[in-house]
Design an enzyme around this catalytic site. Structure first.
Site, PDB file in Angstrom:
ATOM      1  N   ASP A  61      79.307 -79.365  56.315  1.00  0.00           N
ATOM      2  CA  ASP A  61      78.774 -80.197  57.390  1.00  0.00           C
ATOM      3  C   ASP A  61      77.304 -80.552  57.158  1.00  0.00           C
ATOM      4  O   ASP A  61      76.792 -81.479  57.758  1.00  0.00           O
ATOM      5  CB  ASP A  61      78.938 -79.473  58.741  1.00  0.00           C
ATOM      6  CG  ASP A  61      80.414 -79.282  59.097  1.00  0.00           C
ATOM      7  OD1 ASP A  61      81.172 -80.263  58.988  1.00  0.00           O
ATOM      8  OD2 ASP A  61      80.816 -78.153  59.449  1.00  0.00           O
ATOM      9  N   HIS A  66      82.743 -66.320  51.985  1.00  0.00           N
ATOM     10  CA  HIS A  66      82.886 -67.717  51.586  1.00  0.00           C
ATOM     11  C   HIS A  66      81.959 -68.050  50.420  1.00  0.00           C
ATOM     12  O   HIS A  66      81.013 -67.331  50.140  1.00  0.00           O
ATOM     13  CB  HIS A  66      82.564 -68.651  52.763  1.00  0.00           C
ATOM     14  CG  HIS A  66      81.100 -68.740  53.081  1.00  0.00           C
ATOM     15  ND1 HIS A  66      80.394 -67.718  53.707  1.00  0.00           N
ATOM     16  CD2 HIS A  66      80.189 -69.711  52.861  1.00  0.00           C
ATOM     17  CE1 HIS A  66      79.134 -68.069  53.870  1.00  0.00           C
ATOM     18  NE2 HIS A  66      78.971 -69.283  53.354  1.00  0.00           N
ATOM     19  N   CYS A  94      81.965 -67.702  64.877  1.00  0.00           N
ATOM     20  CA  CYS A  94      81.853 -68.002  63.441  1.00  0.00           C
ATOM     21  C   CYS A  94      82.467 -69.369  63.139  1.00  0.00           C
ATOM     22  O   CYS A  94      83.612 -69.626  63.519  1.00  0.00           O
ATOM     23  CB  CYS A  94      82.561 -66.920  62.643  1.00  0.00           C
ATOM     24  SG  CYS A  94      82.786 -67.359  60.916  1.00  0.00           S
ATOM     25  N   HIS A 117      80.961 -64.205  57.046  1.00  0.00           N
ATOM     26  CA  HIS A 117      82.366 -64.517  56.739  1.00  0.00           C
ATOM     27  C   HIS A 117      82.479 -64.802  55.240  1.00  0.00           C
ATOM     28  O   HIS A 117      81.717 -65.601  54.715  1.00  0.00           O
ATOM     29  CB  HIS A 117      82.818 -65.731  57.564  1.00  0.00           C
ATOM     30  CG  HIS A 117      84.305 -65.909  57.534  1.00  0.00           C
ATOM     31  ND1 HIS A 117      85.099 -65.795  58.665  1.00  0.00           N
ATOM     32  CD2 HIS A 117      85.152 -66.169  56.513  1.00  0.00           C
ATOM     33  CE1 HIS A 117      86.365 -65.986  58.325  1.00  0.00           C
ATOM     34  NE2 HIS A 117      86.418 -66.211  57.029  1.00  0.00           N
ATOM     35  N   SER A 149      73.875 -67.286  55.405  1.00  0.00           N
ATOM     36  CA  SER A 149      73.622 -67.293  56.840  1.00  0.00           C
ATOM     37  C   SER A 149      74.871 -66.953  57.650  1.00  0.00           C
ATOM     38  O   SER A 149      74.853 -66.979  58.871  1.00  0.00           O
ATOM     39  CB  SER A 149      73.057 -68.650  57.262  1.00  0.00           C
ATOM     40  OG  SER A 149      73.809 -69.711  56.733  1.00  0.00           O
ATOM     41  N   CYS A 167      85.852 -68.922  60.828  1.00  0.00           N
ATOM     42  CA  CYS A 167      87.078 -68.233  61.229  1.00  0.00           C
ATOM     43  C   CYS A 167      88.179 -69.252  61.563  1.00  0.00           C
ATOM     44  O   CYS A 167      87.897 -70.356  62.032  1.00  0.00           O
ATOM     45  CB  CYS A 167      86.808 -67.331  62.434  1.00  0.00           C
ATOM     46  SG  CYS A 167      86.091 -65.731  61.978  1.00  0.00           S
ATOM     47  N   GLN A 202      80.518 -71.727  47.950  1.00  0.00           N
ATOM     48  CA  GLN A 202      80.245 -73.153  48.026  1.00  0.00           C
ATOM     49  C   GLN A 202      80.577 -73.807  46.698  1.00  0.00           C
ATOM     50  O   GLN A 202      80.638 -73.151  45.656  1.00  0.00           O
ATOM     51  CB  GLN A 202      78.773 -73.406  48.355  1.00  0.00           C
ATOM     52  CG  GLN A 202      78.321 -72.784  49.670  1.00  0.00           C
ATOM     53  CD  GLN A 202      76.956 -73.316  50.108  1.00  0.00           C
ATOM     54  OE1 GLN A 202      76.702 -74.511  50.048  1.00  0.00           O
ATOM     55  NE2 GLN A 202      76.091 -72.423  50.527  1.00  0.00           N
ATOM     56  N   LYS A 219      64.121 -56.109  43.679  1.00  0.00           N
ATOM     57  CA  LYS A 219      63.208 -56.645  42.688  1.00  0.00           C
ATOM     58  C   LYS A 219      62.738 -58.006  43.180  1.00  0.00           C
ATOM     59  O   LYS A 219      63.556 -58.847  43.558  1.00  0.00           O
ATOM     60  CB  LYS A 219      63.933 -56.798  41.355  1.00  0.00           C
ATOM     61  CG  LYS A 219      63.211 -57.623  40.310  1.00  0.00           C
ATOM     62  CD  LYS A 219      61.974 -56.918  39.796  1.00  0.00           C
ATOM     63  CE  LYS A 219      61.177 -57.818  38.858  1.00  0.00           C
ATOM     64  NZ  LYS A 219      59.864 -57.220  38.520  1.00  0.00           N
ATOM     65  N   GLU A 253      56.495 -63.564  37.365  1.00  0.00           N
ATOM     66  CA  GLU A 253      57.792 -64.139  37.008  1.00  0.00           C
ATOM     67  C   GLU A 253      57.818 -65.645  37.252  1.00  0.00           C
ATOM     68  O   GLU A 253      58.435 -66.390  36.491  1.00  0.00           O
ATOM     69  CB  GLU A 253      58.889 -63.448  37.820  1.00  0.00           C
ATOM     70  CG  GLU A 253      59.155 -61.995  37.420  1.00  0.00           C
ATOM     71  CD  GLU A 253      58.166 -60.984  37.979  1.00  0.00           C
ATOM     72  OE1 GLU A 253      57.149 -61.394  38.582  1.00  0.00           O
ATOM     73  OE2 GLU A 253      58.412 -59.783  37.801  1.00  0.00           O
ATOM     74  N   VAL A 274      58.463 -62.789  41.535  1.00  0.00           N
ATOM     75  CA  VAL A 274      57.392 -63.562  42.173  1.00  0.00           C
ATOM     76  C   VAL A 274      56.262 -63.804  41.158  1.00  0.00           C
ATOM     77  O   VAL A 274      56.537 -63.980  39.982  1.00  0.00           O
ATOM     78  CB  VAL A 274      56.909 -62.834  43.445  1.00  0.00           C
ATOM     79  CG1 VAL A 274      57.940 -62.961  44.556  1.00  0.00           C
ATOM     80  CG2 VAL A 274      56.628 -61.357  43.164  1.00  0.00           C
ATOM     81  N   ASN A 304      76.717 -67.197  47.636  1.00  0.00           N
ATOM     82  CA  ASN A 304      75.550 -66.418  48.051  1.00  0.00           C
ATOM     83  C   ASN A 304      76.065 -65.335  48.964  1.00  0.00           C
ATOM     84  O   ASN A 304      76.597 -65.629  50.025  1.00  0.00           O
ATOM     85  CB  ASN A 304      74.549 -67.276  48.829  1.00  0.00           C
ATOM     86  CG  ASN A 304      73.883 -68.321  47.957  1.00  0.00           C
ATOM     87  OD1 ASN A 304      73.594 -68.079  46.790  1.00  0.00           O
ATOM     88  ND2 ASN A 304      73.637 -69.492  48.519  1.00  0.00           N
ATOM     89  N   HIS A 359      87.039 -62.276  59.061  1.00  0.00           N
ATOM     90  CA  HIS A 359      85.580 -62.399  59.164  1.00  0.00           C
ATOM     91  C   HIS A 359      84.832 -61.227  58.522  1.00  0.00           C
ATOM     92  O   HIS A 359      83.725 -61.385  58.009  1.00  0.00           O
ATOM     93  CB  HIS A 359      85.219 -62.487  60.650  1.00  0.00           C
ATOM     94  CG  HIS A 359      83.779 -62.752  60.919  1.00  0.00           C
ATOM     95  ND1 HIS A 359      83.200 -63.992  60.719  1.00  0.00           N
ATOM     96  CD2 HIS A 359      82.776 -61.941  61.363  1.00  0.00           C
ATOM     97  CE1 HIS A 359      81.913 -63.936  61.045  1.00  0.00           C
ATOM     98  NE2 HIS A 359      81.636 -62.713  61.428  1.00  0.00           N
TER      99      HIS A 359
HETATM  100  O1  LIG Z   1      52.726 -55.239  40.672  1.00  0.00           O
HETATM  101  P1  LIG Z   1      53.197 -55.224  42.102  1.00  0.00           P
HETATM  102  O2  LIG Z   1      52.302 -56.018  43.021  1.00  0.00           O
HETATM  103  O3  LIG Z   1      53.486 -53.850  42.612  1.00  0.00           O
HETATM  104  O4  LIG Z   1      54.609 -55.985  42.059  1.00  0.00           O
HETATM  105  C1  LIG Z   1      54.854 -57.321  42.365  1.00  0.00           C
HETATM  106  O5  LIG Z   1      54.336 -58.214  41.391  1.00  0.00           O
HETATM  107  C2  LIG Z   1      54.894 -58.147  40.089  1.00  0.00           C
HETATM  108  C3  LIG Z   1      54.325 -59.268  39.266  1.00  0.00           C
HETATM  109  O6  LIG Z   1      54.566 -60.530  39.834  1.00  0.00           O
HETATM  110  C4  LIG Z   1      56.427 -58.229  40.116  1.00  0.00           C
HETATM  111  O7  LIG Z   1      56.934 -57.962  38.833  1.00  0.00           O
HETATM  112  C5  LIG Z   1      57.011 -57.237  41.108  1.00  0.00           C
HETATM  113  O8  LIG Z   1      58.412 -57.423  41.194  1.00  0.00           O
HETATM  114  C6  LIG Z   1      56.356 -57.457  42.479  1.00  0.00           C
HETATM  115  O9  LIG Z   1      56.867 -56.549  43.418  1.00  0.00           O
HETATM  116  O1  LIG Z   2      74.091 -73.664  52.301  1.00  0.00           O
HETATM  117  P1  LIG Z   2      73.623 -72.398  52.935  1.00  0.00           P
HETATM  118  O2  LIG Z   2      74.481 -71.210  52.648  1.00  0.00           O
HETATM  119  O3  LIG Z   2      73.309 -72.547  54.407  1.00  0.00           O
HETATM  120  O4  LIG Z   2      72.190 -72.131  52.252  1.00  0.00           O
HETATM  121  C1  LIG Z   2      71.951 -71.266  51.189  1.00  0.00           C
HETATM  122  O5  LIG Z   2      72.488 -71.729  49.954  1.00  0.00           O
HETATM  123  C2  LIG Z   2      71.942 -72.946  49.441  1.00  0.00           C
HETATM  124  C3  LIG Z   2      72.546 -73.177  48.071  1.00  0.00           C
HETATM  125  O6  LIG Z   2      72.304 -72.097  47.184  1.00  0.00           O
HETATM  126  C4  LIG Z   2      70.417 -72.889  49.360  1.00  0.00           C
HETATM  127  O7  LIG Z   2      69.927 -74.176  49.035  1.00  0.00           O
HETATM  128  C5  LIG Z   2      69.814 -72.452  50.691  1.00  0.00           C
HETATM  129  O8  LIG Z   2      68.413 -72.290  50.545  1.00  0.00           O
HETATM  130  C6  LIG Z   2      70.446 -71.116  51.095  1.00  0.00           C
HETATM  131  O9  LIG Z   2      69.915 -70.662  52.324  1.00  0.00           O
END
Ligand SMILES: O=P(O)(O)O[C@H]1O[C@H](CO)[C@@H](O)[C@H](O)[C@H]1O
Ligand SMILES: O=P(O)(O)O[C@H]1O[C@H](CO)[C@@H](O)[C@H](O)[C@H]1O
Lengths: 387, 387
Positions: free
Chosen positions: B78, B202, B52, B200, B197, B55, B204, B350, B356, B353, B189, B121
């Site tokens: 980094d 943490h 890690c 541990h 990723s 660590c 940002q 949820k 949304e 996509v 995150n 960790h």
């Molecule tokens: O309606 P579906 O295909 O089951 O569901 C998918 O599309 C919807 C509309 O973008 C979203 O709200 C859902 O979260 C997604 O899983």
């Molecule tokens: O910086 P990390 O933890 O490797 O990366 C993560 O956080 C970032 C900031 O929210 C995002 O841009 C990356 O897509 C996500 O994988």
């Protein structure tokens, strides 16, 4: 590049369609990836699946049976997010209380459709020739037509007879117009990484009494541009500019430009824009619909070729509201967005999380780098096309 | 509920902090789920992992070694998304050409930090008692302090001596102020579902010369509310209103209200708001920092208890910009957002996509239903706490 330095330094790009910014960090593509990997889809599906609720002849969740359709099929979503009828909600008066200021809601009704793109369970748009995508575009157009406000300036182009009768096969399309809706959002979620729960090729169409956030924001900026630029259309200007420059172009034909927009957020995001001002699908001629079908075939095939996988994405069509002011309708410019999550390979995606949710969308690979790669992976589908 | 009917009908709720809408479809929770399932995290990590890069004592990607820290540890990322120094970019003049209108960019520099929450960790914030979370808050506060504009009205409360010297352990924090930055985004995150990723514990901290989109939008609405409501603060009003109503409350203590906001997008989204007007972390007293630590412990523990899993989320702190106008700084109101993706269980999330992304954020379970469930799962952590 307008300035080669943008290929290397972190910078922000402005999205004039949303009036918003995106952070670009080209040097960050060198970051190693130790996080979650996607499950690449194994394309070993049967052409017909007796358990699929979208295959011809099968029963759906709420008991209805699908007809034995042979192109597209449209039905009302069994789990619609908005419904045509529901109990009334009267928002409390704006009486100056904290609650009336801070706890605001409004009722929304609407109709959610599902549209299958093909009777074959194991196809995707990438497997389909343009001639088989054309009926999908015709069905979208027809559905829009049946929901258009009779007072819209678009109504004179909305002749269902412009479309072949085979464009759809469902009675639901005619019992419309109980209510005048404001907007029709056509979209596709492809792949389980994009929340799609059934691989059978299909999209959705949500039609609502409200104008949703994203089209509202875009419309506001399109209308402002037209006002400030003496009637010019932002996306007509943009398609011309990009077509001249070429560095963000993925594919073009007579009617459309497609490329990685200057302000794109997703690594391989693509926008499709008609070269001439088109307010909505109903403004397209037969030749333009064919060109759009070719465009969708080109894009989805290139996506699959890029990482040799069935490429997940959400795709959506923005166009004129079903009802609205003349300015809203005349300022609208039909376009398609493709938002695909993959970043480096079939299994490594871009996460729009932490910083992106709290602060600002962030991307690593630049739109110019993405477009270059997508330009280079045309040609036949990497895997044997199913049919 | 202000009106019980909102528990059943589809409606839109207004977010006064962003000036945006979210679509709520309570009846849609009945939808069966056949899509992608998340991999639940199996909590079988060692307290120390020699591979890690977070660590104590281990070497990092670019060769630096971590000290043998015993609470928090801060270092410059980094693979920073923004860097302190880079080549210049002069945006072309606004000379009225299409390119100057449609292809706009600006350079951004900044500094990205990583902060570990514990040397162990295998811990998460949910495993840590409030007394161990307090040093994390103190380190955040100290980092903010070292980056604040000397002309900010906040500077008189920014005495590093307010904080114990043990609050951080890294030289990077002192060689600051090469450049005056505009905003500091603190976030975490958590979980591979949120693009994290490394398990541990943490977070940002990205500090930039630009004010990012989200805080900019919020600031604009906070400032407008203050102007229109004779100096009242939106989030002070909101915390009071919600604390009185109780139906969206998850947990409260002397200094903070936490609950599922009226306008929340994610199923179990939580916002933490100080009851009194606090512009930034540096405005908190020792007792208030302790209350915030308790709050974070309560929320992360309830999240884990909800589905008996290590609950993924992105968390972020919004507060006053490091530099800005007096109005921006005085209108700011410190708050935390928790955006967790899980919807129904440890494995069903949820997806924001298609609709949304293209149209409008959409949620199924209402904030009132979510808050009720989170209120009910307090008490000890469902699994044996690690330490
Ligand atoms: O309606 P579906 O295909 O089951 O569901 C998918 O599309 C919807 C509309 O973008 C979203 O709200 C859902 O979260 C997604 O899983
Ligand atoms: O910086 P990390 O933890 O490797 O990366 C993560 O956080 C970032 C900031 O929210 C995002 O841009 C990356 O897509 C996500 O994988």
């Amino acid at each position: 590049m307008p300035d080669a330095v943008l290929d290397d330094i972190s910078h922000r790009r402005f999205n004039p369609l949303r009036g918003s910014w995106v952070l670009v960090s080209p040097h960050r593509t060198k970051r190693p990836w130790q996080g979650q990997k996607e499950e690449p889809s194994k394309n070993v599906l049967p052409a017909y699946d007796e358990k699929c609720y979208l295959c011809p002849g099968n029963k759906r969740a709420q008991g209805d049976a699908n007809p034995d359709y042979d192109r597209t099929f449209v039905f009302v979503n069994d789990y619609s997010a908005v419904r045509e009828q529901q109990a009334d909600y009267e928002p409390p008066e704006q009486n100056g209380t904290l609650a009336s200021r801070l706890l605001r809601a409004e009722s929304t009704t609407g109709k959610c459709y599902v549209i299958t793109f093909s009777p074959k369970h194991n196809l995707t748009l990438a497997d389909m020739p343009a001639s088989d995508i054309l009926p999908v575009i015709e069905t979208w157009t027809k559905l829009y037509t049946t929901h258009i406000d009779p007072h819209s300036p678009l109504v004179h182009v909305c002749k269902p007879t412009h479309l072949p009768p085979s464009a759809h096969q469902n009675g639901d399309l005619v019992d419309h117009a109980q209510q005048q809706y404001r907007y029709m959002q056509i979209f596709e979620n492809k792949g389980s990484a994009m929340g799609c729960s059934n691989p059978h090729p299909h999209g959705q169409i949500w039609t609502t009494t409200s104008l949703p956030e994203e089209p509202e924001i875009e419309l506001r900026h399109l209308s402002q541009y037209r006002r400030e630029q003496g009637g010019a259309h932002m996306l007509e200007d943009y398609a011309k500019l990009e077509s001249d420059k070429g560095e963000r172009t993925v594919y073009e034909n007579d009617s459309f430009w497609a490329g990685c927009p200057w302000w794109g957020t997703w690594p391989f995001e693509i926008m499709v824009v008609p070269r001439a001002h088109k307010r909505a699908l109903v403004d397209l001629s037969r030749k333009e619909r064919e060109d759009l079908a070719e465009m969708i075939a080109e894009i989805t095939r290139r996506y699959d070729n890029l990482f040799e996988t069935s490429f997940p994405y959400s795709m959506g069509i923005h166009q004129a509201p079903l009802s609205g002011t003349d300015d809203e309708i005349e300022s609208s410019h039909l376009h398609l967005h493709f938002y695909p999550p993959l970043l480096r390979s079939a299994t490594v995606r871009k996460f729009l999380v932490g910083y992106e949710m709290m602060a600002e969308p962030q991307r690593d690979i630049t739109p110019e780098q993405a477009a270059k790669r997508l330009r280079a992976c045309g040609g036949p589908l990497y895997r044997k096309k199913l049919s």
